[in-house]
Design an enzyme around this catalytic site. Structure first.
Site, mmCIF file in Angstrom:
data_model
loop_
_atom_site.group_PDB
_atom_site.id
_atom_site.type_symbol
_atom_site.label_atom_id
_atom_site.label_comp_id
_atom_site.label_asym_id
_atom_site.label_seq_id
_atom_site.Cartn_x
_atom_site.Cartn_y
_atom_site.Cartn_z
ATOM 1 C CB ILE A 1 -0.953 0.002 1.218
ATOM 2 C CG1 ILE A 1 -0.157 -0.135 2.519
ATOM 3 C CG2 ILE A 1 -1.965 -1.126 1.094
ATOM 4 C CD1 ILE A 1 -1.026 -0.003 3.781
ATOM 5 C CB THR B 1 4.680 -0.802 3.088
ATOM 6 O OG1 THR B 1 4.266 -1.865 2.192
ATOM 7 C CG2 THR B 1 3.506 -0.387 3.956
ATOM 8 C CD GLU C 1 0.517 0.268 12.145
ATOM 9 O OE1 GLU C 1 -0.617 0.578 12.533
ATOM 10 O OE2 GLU C 1 0.985 -0.892 12.206
#
Lengths: 682, 325, 166
Positions: free
Chosen positions: A455, A457, A645
């Site tokens: 996505i 990453t 994250e």
């Protein structure tokens, strides 16, 4: 048990980079499917009630309109409740809920026809604002994904009473929206009872399973294809109602249907981060050793599903303290269901905790870095397990050195008040089972197939590197295919578990190929993985320089530094981008982002990219991310901890702490807007 | 979006003929109109495209000012050397607005006529007197942190979003329009309305009138002018408050001053009270503060935007101080 | 209900003329994507607020989502598919993208922006609006602020542009 490095550790450019810069990467809505028609959603204008009548006559009479689906005529789903129970009931549970679907030959026709569908509701009084004393507050059974809701160790009240210094403050974060650049979109096609979905998601296999369940289908009858995904940040982790809507529409009109959620609709249909109200109480001795930490959280869920963000969970493992309490309480509001947004739990929780630590440091006249060092635990405070690796202190020290922390004095530069701030950062390092398939081709190259998701990453690229090294091949000889539920079960891209989960499966598949096989099918759930009693987390430190305009309260951040310790960094180019991307989102969280709720309106007000402010290029100054390499063989064969994250975690607190350093003003409610500073500036 | 007929005007006469059709609206760069049409706020039956009219020049006037064709793109206007040297606040205001892409399409006329970005106005499912007179104002007691502090009425508390219009109001610009009844010259200051009891009317322009040009008179104060825009994001965002100010100082005293505020009212707010207080006085922070106080004394806060009054006052002072140098 | 107004137009895209009948309501973005198969330009917001749809109209960057197709049949339209520019390699090298959705818009915008700089256009970041602007971090950041990147690739976008511009 680590993977020998040749391609790994190299800054390989993204393997799909050429396609992306030439505009050749195909995203969900862009797949060419023959005979496709257009669907547009009709959504509720009230927050709570029951649909009395739907008048679709004008819409149906429009030339080119093929169907108007409502709760009155939509096919029945096998599972009818929850957010995905689209058009299964006349009940309206939130403003923006899907109440109709218009299908037409052209997009323009469908859009106009949707505005002609007249839904007459019996409205009920709605309740959409979260309050700390909300009458419906309750204790959920668990918090996302399966943590205990409350924990308590030691005598918190006693310790607070006896503490030399205490702090008791409440911090709030607003609703925030993921807002990936690519709106959620799906093309649905039924063929002989099989459903194919070209979809934008973070996990093709999980999406196929969820949709199959909804429609009462054998999982093998649903195929989800998502080779390229334009961002997700959690909002595409599980299918959203529009996927069901597209499939329902396609079923009715018996043609492939393409449906894109509009940006406005994304604010109500694709999840968001719950607002939080967090009370932090700290007790410490004069040397700054924490004797008590209490973190009590109030947040919201919807009336259709429960989502309990694990906001206080991070407080269970970050600092040493003999007494500790964490609690979560939820209010059920007539709002959409919150869900994952980058680092759920850690993100809002660390804003509160790391702001409180800063306040404590100031109360004790202690350096904020030093305060954290003094409270470094030897083992995981909650479980008592050792950490597989923990280098928070090293990150703090390295960052302090690089950032010029020692020479830290607030100052004035013309009309600007300048200060610096620091905060800790952390994120769990976990993995889940995944299957993978490998095949040696005739020309000696290798194809790897795994229902992983990239996505943004860089997963596709890193998996290529992992396979290349495992096979002893140059990366150009390895072809990794992802984003197809037909490749079998694989963990979705979430919880920073992607690379860890998929990489482990890819390693296993490659080892079988290396052992002489031409094809390998592996499942990392097969192997009995020792339940090692270890606490696995990545850590980091965020440093920020902020300047605040003395007359206007405008805040600008010219410098940000993130120092991370996340195991082995597999691709420094893509890793740096992930860290910086997270930090940028944290900057937005600190200064710009909030979705405002209007009680009279019954929902979110600022539902577009002009009024919901994400950072633009000019907001980002010098932003640097570096790392300390760790050798942690316990996390996975690659020795890598998830990094997607952690960048956002702690960033907002570092900004708030820098603003305080610059101005003496402590802002405990995000975002740090000029109106929260004006009138309080020196 | 409802279906509409598209027409391309070639001259003023064909434009005026086109607008006479029921439900007709002029189309400029489309950066606001198409947006509003997609939101369902504007529903024209006919679009009369006026971007091919010969209104795309910036000319020197005999008086020594500038005449800007209504079709001149915002980016061209901002880049014009005459604007940059003689009316710098205008160039700065344009460059502070929108994005490079939007500035390339937006026209002078369209920029003046753009409509408020109040979220309730833009949401056809929300109550709004501007869209539906008499239905109510959602912002009055709703989310209005960034709404008007001056000149608002119980019917409407929205602000005008244009940056460009603020220095135009400050510099006594005149809007030249043409219509079936002939030509009119409207001072920019009076071009936009306060909402009063008719918030649905943004300007004094008749529905069948066409903006032809904007004329800037020569102005000593404009040569030493600036535009300060305050916003949360560093770029690509509307103003919390903005100030267009021009000063002509002689012997330490204010010989000529022009001030207008943006983001504070339904129209660019020409600060006449402040200007009157500054005429002939020493160009000092003390004078500027007194003038700003006088101007903002007429400000009325809503429940949540009193902070904007202080902000407007401080930004005005600071801007004048920095301009005075 | 009013029937759609359909008009025959010829669009000049990437040097090639396309004759087609379009709904007057159709945006240039939707015509490019849905009718001409040119899906490089992206729909991020459909309201001119994100820049993902940026294309070049007569050499100038513009948002295709707010441009009605019928109003642009006399323009030279260039999309990412029609560009072969050193910026593309620079973007890959500098990792100036992550998910890639804003990328075609970023590149088209940067091409347009570099021309604007070359023409001597000032920006909000130019200290003296009357002076010639000079290339630098602040200028690039400001000029590219009409292209939102939620992945946060901004520093790398700036670096890629600087690589090419210098």
């Amino acid at each position: 048990m680590s993977v020998a490095a040749r391609s790994l550790g190299a800054p390989l450019s993204r393997v799909e980079g050429g396609e992306k810069v030439r505009g050749e990467a195909v995203y969900a809505y862009e797949h060419q499917v023959e005979g496709v028609v257009y669907a547009v959603l009709v959504t509720a204008a009230i927050a709570k009630g029951t649909i009395r009548t739907v008048d679709a006559a004008a819409a149906l009479a429009s030339p080119g309109v093929l169907a108007v689906l409502t709760h009155e005529n939509a096919p029945q789903l096998a599972e009818r409740d929850g957010e995905l129970g689209v058009l299964q009931s006349p009940r309206i549970a939130y403003r923006g809920q899907i109440v109709g679907i218009v299908v037409a030959e052209t997009l323009e026709t469908a859009q106009e026809a949707a505005s002609l569908v007249h839904v007459e509701p019996d409205a009920e009084e709605h309740d959409v604002v979260l309050r700390a004393d909300h009458p419906t507050l309750y204790k959920p059974d668990t918090v996302n994904p399966d943590f205990a809701t409350d924990t308590e160790e030691g005598d918190v009240e006693g310790a607070l009473t006896a503490a030399a210094v205490t702090l008791d403050e409440t911090y709030t974060t607003p609703a925030e929206h993921n807002n990936p650049m690519e709106p959620h979109a799906t093309i649905a096609r039924w063929q002989d009872g099989d459903l194919t979905l070209w979809d934008s998601n973070q996990g093709a296999f999980a999406a196929a399973q969820a949709i199959a369940k909804r429609f009462g289908l054998e999982p093998s009858r649903v195929r989800v294809l998502s080779p390229h995904v334009g961002g997700g940040f959690g909002s595409k982790g599980t299918p959203r109602p529009h996927v069901v809507a597209a499939a329902l529409a396609a079923k009715v009109v018996e043609r492939p249907v393409k449906l894109a959620v509009t940006r406005r609709q994304m604010f109500t249909l694709t999840g968001y981060r719950t607002p939080t109200i967090q009370r932090i109480r700290l007790g410490a001795d004069r040397d700054g050793h924490l004797t008590a930490i209490a973190h009590d959280v109030v947040e919201q869920t919807s009336t259709v599903e429960e989502f309990a963000e694990q906001t206080a969970v991070v407080t269970r493992m970050l600092y040493a303290s003999p007494a500790r309490r964490t609690t979560h309480r939820l209010a059920r509001l007539d709002m959409p269901t919150p869900s994952w947004m980058r680092a759920p739990g850690e993100t809002p929780g660390m804003f509160a905790l790391e702001s409180a630590l800063d306040e404590l440091a100031i109360a004790l006249d202690l350096d904020p870095v030093e305060l954290r060092v003094r409270n470094e635990p030897d083992v995981d405070p909650e479980s008592g397990n050792p950490f597989s690796s923990r280098n928070l202190v090293a990150c703090l020290r390295e960052g302090a050195e690089r950032f010029g922390w020692g020479r830290r004095e607030p100052r004035r530069e013309g009309r600007w008040l300048v200060g610096t701030g620091v905060a800790a950062s952390t994120y769990p390092a976990r993995r889940r089972p995944s299957t993978a398939h490998g095949r040696r081709e005739e020309d000696g190259s290798v194809t790897i197939r795994i229902a992983a998701a990239d996505i943004g990453t860089g997963a596709r690229t890193v998996l290529t590197q992992i396979a290349a090294d495992e096979l002893g091949l140059p990366p150009g000889r390895v072809h990794v295919e992802i984003g197809d539920s037909g490749f079998g079960q694989a963990m979705l891209a979430g919880g920073s578990m992607g690379t860890a989960s998929w990489g482990t499966a890819v390693v296993k598949a490659c080892r079988e190929l290396r052992a002489g096989r031409d094809e390998a099918h592996v499942d990392t759930a097969d192997g009995a993985e020792a339940e090692e009693p270890l606490s696995k987390h990545g850590f980091g430190a965020q440093f920020v320089e902020a300047r605040v305009h003395a007359d206007t309260g405008e805040v600008r951040v010219p410098r940000m530094l993130g120092v991370f310790a996340c195991g082995r960094i597999l691709n420094p180019k893509t890793a740096r981008s992930q860290f910086v991307g997270g930090m940028t989102m944290g900057l937005g969280m600190a200064l710009l982002e909030e979705t405002v709720v209007d009680q009279r309106l019954g929902g979110f007000v600022n539902r577009d990219l002009a009024l919901y402010r994400v950072p633009v290029n000019a907001d980002v100054g010098d932003i640097e991310a570096i790392w300390i390499e760790e050798d942690d063989p316990h996390v996975n064969p690659m020795g890598a901890k998830g990094i997607g994250e952690i960048g956002i975690v702690g960033a907002a607190a570092a900004v708030a702490n820098a603003v305080h350093h610059a101005t003496g003003v402590r802002v405990r409610d995000l975002p740090i807007r000029p109106d929260r500073l004006l009138g309080r500036l020196p | 979006m409802r279906p509409f007929r598209y027409e391309r005007a070639t001259d003023a006469a064909s434009a005026l003929a086109g607008i006479a059709a029921p439900g007709a609206t002029f189309l400029g760069g489309g950066t606001n109109l198409v947006d509003l049409m997609r939101l369902g706020v504007e529903t024209p039956a006919v679009l009369v495209d006026v971007t091919r009219l010969p209104f795309c020049e910036i000319e020197d006037t005999d008086a020594g000012g500038l005449r800007i064709g209504a079709g001149v793109r915002n980016s061209d206007l901002a880049a014009d050397p005459r604007v940059r040297t003689r009316f710098p606040a205008l160039a700065e205001a344009l460059l502070a607005g929108a994005s490079g892409q939007l500035r390339n399409r937006a026209t002078t006329g369209g920029n003046l006529l753009q409509r408020t970005r109040c979220p309730y106005f833009q949401d056809v499912t929300a109550v709004c007197n501007k869209r539906e007179p008499g239905s109510g104002c959602s912002a009055r007691e709703g989310e209005h942190r960034n709404h008007a502090i001056l000149g608002w009425s119980e019917q409407c508390v929205a602000t005008h979003p244009s940056d460009m219009a603020v220095p135009l109001a400050a510099f006594d610009a005149v809007v030249h329009v043409t219509g079936p009844d002939g030509e009119r010259a409207l001072p920019v200051e009076g071009f936009h309305r306060l909402p009063g009891a008719e918030p649905q009317r943004d300007t004094v322009l008749a529905p069948d009138e066409l903006v032809v040009a904007v004329e800037l008179p020569p102005l000593p104060a404009a040569a030493r002018s600036t535009y300060r825009k305050v916003r949360e994001r560093a770029s690509f965002e509307f103003a919390l408050v903005s100030v267009a100010a021009g000063l002509d100082i002689a012997d330490g005293c204010v010989r000529q001053v022009r001030v207008a505020l943006g983001g504070v009212a339904h129209k660019p707010w020409r600060a006449h009270t402040a200007e009157a207080a500054l005429h002939g006085v020493p160009a000092t922070e003390q004078s500027f503060r007194a003038a700003a106080d006088a101007e903002l004394a007429q400000a009325q806060p809503l429940r949540d935007n009193a902070w904007k009054i202080d902000l407007a006052r401080d930004v005005l002072v600071r801007t004048l101080v920095e301009l005075a140098g | 209900m009013a029937s759609p107004e359909l008009v025959e137009i010829a669009l000049l895209v990437n040097g090639e003329e396309h004759r087609l009948e379009v709904d007057t309501r159709a945006s240039l973005l939707d015509v490019l994507r849905e009718r001409l198969g040119l899906t490089g330009g992206k729909k991020g917001c459909d309201h001119g607020q994100c820049g993902a749809c940026t294309i070049l109209l007569d050499g100038r960057r513009a948002n295709a989502c707010l441009a009605l197709a019928v109003a642009h049949d006399d323009c030279e339209i260039v999309t990412i598919e029609g560009l072969a520019h050193p910026l593309q390699d620079a973007f890959v090298e500098r990792d100036a993208f992550q998910c890639g959705y804003c990328t075609p818009g970023q590149i088209c915008s940067a091409v347009g922006m570099l021309l604007e700089l070359e023409l001597g256009w000032p920006s909000h970041a130019t200290a003296d609006v009357a002076a010639e602007p000079t290339l630098g971090h602040d200028e690039i950041r400001e000029r590219m602020s009409g292209n939102i990147c939620r992945c946060g690739a901004y520093p790398n976008i700036v670096a890629a542009i600087e690589d090419v511009a210098s």
